[in-house]
Design a protein around this motif. Sequence first.
Motif, PDB file in Angstrom:
ATOM      1  N   ASN A   1      23.224  36.409 -18.301  1.00 41.80           N
ATOM      2  CA  ASN A   1      21.950  37.131 -18.134  1.00 41.80           C
ATOM      3  C   ASN A   1      21.785  37.710 -16.733  1.00 41.80           C
ATOM      4  N   GLY A   2      22.868  37.752 -15.940  1.00 40.17           N
ATOM      5  CA  GLY A   2      22.803  38.392 -14.639  1.00 40.17           C
ATOM      6  C   GLY A   2      22.581  37.462 -13.475  1.00 40.17           C
ATOM      7  N   TYR A   3      22.465  36.146 -13.718  1.00 38.39           N
ATOM      8  CA  TYR A   3      22.217  35.195 -12.638  1.00 38.39           C
ATOM      9  C   TYR A   3      23.187  34.031 -12.740  1.00 38.39           C
ATOM     10  N   LEU A   4      23.499  33.450 -11.583  1.00 39.63           N
ATOM     11  CA  LEU A   4      24.405  32.316 -11.508  1.00 39.63           C
ATOM     12  C   LEU A   4      23.683  31.146 -10.844  1.00 39.63           C
ATOM     13  N   PHE A   5      23.864  29.956 -11.396  1.00 43.21           N
ATOM     14  CA  PHE A   5      23.332  28.760 -10.751  1.00 43.21           C
ATOM     15  C   PHE A   5      24.190  28.420  -9.530  1.00 43.21           C
ATOM     16  N   VAL A   6      23.564  27.808  -8.523  1.00 40.55           N
ATOM     17  CA  VAL A   6      24.312  27.282  -7.384  1.00 40.55           C
ATOM     18  C   VAL A   6      24.078  25.771  -7.322  1.00 40.55           C
ATOM     19  N   ASP A   7      25.009  25.068  -6.706  1.00 38.20           N
ATOM     20  CA  ASP A   7      24.961  23.609  -6.678  1.00 38.20           C
ATOM     21  C   ASP A   7      24.035  23.123  -5.563  1.00 38.20           C
ATOM     22  N   LYS A   8      22.754  23.161  -5.848  1.00 42.03           N
ATOM     23  CA  LYS A   8      21.732  22.646  -4.937  1.00 42.03           C
ATOM     24  C   LYS A   8      20.766  21.788  -5.740  1.00 42.03           C
ATOM     25  N   GLN A   9      19.972  21.005  -5.035  1.00 44.34           N
ATOM     26  CA  GLN A   9      19.050  20.082  -5.693  1.00 44.34           C
ATOM     27  C   GLN A   9      18.000  20.825  -6.513  1.00 44.34           C
ATOM     28  N   VAL A  38      11.501  16.605 -22.268  1.00 46.26           N
ATOM     29  CA  VAL A  38      12.401  15.471 -22.189  1.00 46.26           C
ATOM     30  C   VAL A  38      13.435  15.547 -23.311  1.00 46.26           C
ATOM     31  N   GLN A  39      14.505  16.254 -23.021  1.00 43.64           N
ATOM     32  CA  GLN A  39      15.634  16.300 -23.939  1.00 43.64           C
ATOM     33  C   GLN A  39      16.838  16.846 -23.189  1.00 43.64           C
ATOM     34  N   ALA A  40      18.013  16.440 -23.613  1.00 44.97           N
ATOM     35  CA  ALA A  40      19.245  16.952 -23.025  1.00 44.97           C
ATOM     36  C   ALA A  40      19.546  18.311 -23.644  1.00 44.97           C
ATOM     37  N   ARG A  41      19.978  19.249 -22.823  1.00 42.30           N
ATOM     38  CA  ARG A  41      20.234  20.577 -23.360  1.00 42.30           C
ATOM     39  C   ARG A  41      21.071  21.385 -22.369  1.00 42.30           C
ATOM     40  N   THR A  42      21.634  22.471 -22.841  1.00 46.47           N
ATOM     41  CA  THR A  42      22.291  23.442 -21.980  1.00 46.47           C
ATOM     42  C   THR A  42      21.361  24.625 -21.818  1.00 46.47           C
ATOM     43  N   ILE A  43      21.108  25.022 -20.578  1.00 44.60           N
ATOM     44  CA  ILE A  43      20.198  26.133 -20.318  1.00 44.60           C
ATOM     45  C   ILE A  43      20.978  27.296 -19.745  1.00 44.60           C
ATOM     46  N   THR A  44      20.479  28.490 -20.005  1.00 39.87           N
ATOM     47  CA  THR A  44      21.021  29.691 -19.388  1.00 39.87           C
ATOM     48  C   THR A  44      20.035  30.164 -18.334  1.00 39.87           C
ATOM     49  N   ASN A  45      20.448  31.193 -17.611  1.00 41.83           N
ATOM     50  CA  ASN A  45      19.713  31.549 -16.398  1.00 41.83           C
ATOM     51  C   ASN A  45      18.802  32.757 -16.576  1.00 41.83           C
ATOM     52  N   GLY A  46      18.039  32.784 -17.653  1.00 44.80           N
ATOM     53  CA  GLY A  46      17.269  33.974 -17.952  1.00 44.80           C
ATOM     54  C   GLY A  46      15.870  34.051 -17.372  1.00 44.80           C
ATOM     55  N   GLN A  47      15.321  32.918 -16.898  1.00 44.55           N
ATOM     56  CA  GLN A  47      13.936  32.935 -16.428  1.00 44.55           C
ATOM     57  C   GLN A  47      13.912  32.905 -14.902  1.00 44.55           C
ATOM     58  N   VAL A  48      13.345  33.932 -14.293  1.00 42.15           N
ATOM     59  CA  VAL A  48      13.373  34.089 -12.843  1.00 42.15           C
ATOM     60  C   VAL A  48      11.959  33.933 -12.286  1.00 42.15           C
ATOM     61  N   TYR A  49      11.782  32.969 -11.406  1.00 44.15           N
ATOM     62  CA  TYR A  49      10.505  32.785 -10.717  1.00 44.15           C
ATOM     63  C   TYR A  49      10.363  33.794  -9.577  1.00 44.15           C
ATOM     64  N   ALA A  50      11.456  34.000  -8.839  1.00 45.61           N
ATOM     65  CA  ALA A  50      11.422  34.958  -7.727  1.00 45.61           C
ATOM     66  C   ALA A  50      12.846  35.385  -7.402  1.00 45.61           C
ATOM     67  N   LEU A  51      13.018  36.657  -7.082  1.00 43.86           N
ATOM     68  CA  LEU A  51      14.278  37.200  -6.591  1.00 43.86           C
ATOM     69  C   LEU A  51      14.048  37.584  -5.133  1.00 43.86           C
ATOM     70  N   LEU A  52      14.744  36.915  -4.212  1.00 49.16           N
ATOM     71  CA  LEU A  52      14.449  37.034  -2.790  1.00 49.16           C
ATOM     72  C   LEU A  52      15.345  38.075  -2.120  1.00 49.16           C
ATOM     73  N   ASN A  53      14.805  38.733  -1.139  1.00 49.08           N
ATOM     74  CA  ASN A  53      15.520  39.794  -0.440  1.00 49.08           C
ATOM     75  C   ASN A  53      16.428  39.189   0.636  1.00 49.08           C
ATOM     76  N   THR A  54      17.384  38.387   0.203  1.00 48.81           N
ATOM     77  CA  THR A  54      18.363  37.791   1.104  1.00 48.81           C
ATOM     78  C   THR A  54      19.605  37.430   0.302  1.00 48.81           C
ATOM     79  N   THR A  55      20.766  37.569   0.944  1.00 48.95           N
ATOM     80  CA  THR A  55      22.036  37.206   0.307  1.00 48.95           C
ATOM     81  C   THR A  55      22.726  36.073   1.058  1.00 48.95           C
ATOM     82  N   SER A  56      22.031  35.463   1.997  1.00 47.21           N
ATOM     83  CA  SER A  56      22.625  34.375   2.778  1.00 47.21           C
ATOM     84  C   SER A  56      22.758  33.117   1.928  1.00 47.21           C
ATOM     85  N   THR A  57      23.463  32.127   2.455  1.00 49.82           N
ATOM     86  CA  THR A  57      23.630  30.835   1.791  1.00 49.82           C
ATOM     87  C   THR A  57      22.645  29.839   2.385  1.00 49.82           C
TER      88      THR A  57
END
Length: 270
Positions: A1-9, A38-57
């Motif tokens: 869906n155009g977004y990738l998860f990153v390994d953060k908390q 409360v259930q185990a599931r696989t989620i995709t990345n379709g819901q965006v709360y905010a897209l920030l104007n930065t590409t830094s890590t």
Amino acid sequence: NGYLFVDKQARVKNGKLYFMGKEAQTNKVAILVYDLNVQARTITNGQVYALLNTTSTYDDFEIAPNGDIYLVSGSNLYCFGQNGAPKNIPGTSQTYRYYSGYLLDLFCITGQDVYMESRTNYNDDIKINRYNINDLVNPVDVKTIPRGKIYAYGYYCNGMQYIPDLDMITIFVNDYTYFVGRSTLDFTKDTPVVTETNDYSGITYDPIKKQFIEIRQTTPYNNGRYDYTKRDVTIQPMGFIGARNLLPSPVTKTNTNTMKLTYDLYIDSF
């Protein structure tokens, strides 16, 4: 869906589950949001709360009551509006602030209070500054957590979260989560014992079942590769079994003066 998860908390805020991600095409930081159930599931990345104007890590993120997003990178703190535009750090005229070598591995917002780690060396005891959310320059107070309570000597911390139902803060260090009271940053008779958790887990509380819950997230691995467009989410209870029984007055134990306690344990299925 155009977004990738990153390994953060992950974080739980106001009944929602939030993750840090990236927009695949632009590499901009995205905050992804999902309903918490409360259930185990696989989620995709379709819901965006905010897209920030930065590409830094960045190392961590947090969401303020007004919807602003705070990002941590090293000893620097950044602020963005939900529209993605940078905003000034409260109390300054800059969109970021450098905190003089603070490790800043612990950062969370609890209503009008902001807590951040202010020790500058991981061989020191944990030190936490508390700020008013409208002034992130001048701390309201500073507390030190001695290593006799949370042993962080020689370790970097890995995250801090707020549990509003119980007014507690979690501190993650060396694969374990510690629970402390928000106002004292200390243990009480109501705080759970330390427990082993995952680096990137969100921690929350079910007030109906009176159960702490760990929300684990992992990247699916299929056909020899990781799929960062998805997250496997496992929501599981954190097991604390114990009892505290007080007699009306102290009694000295002897060979003939003993007491037997019997408990019935009911464990819900998650």
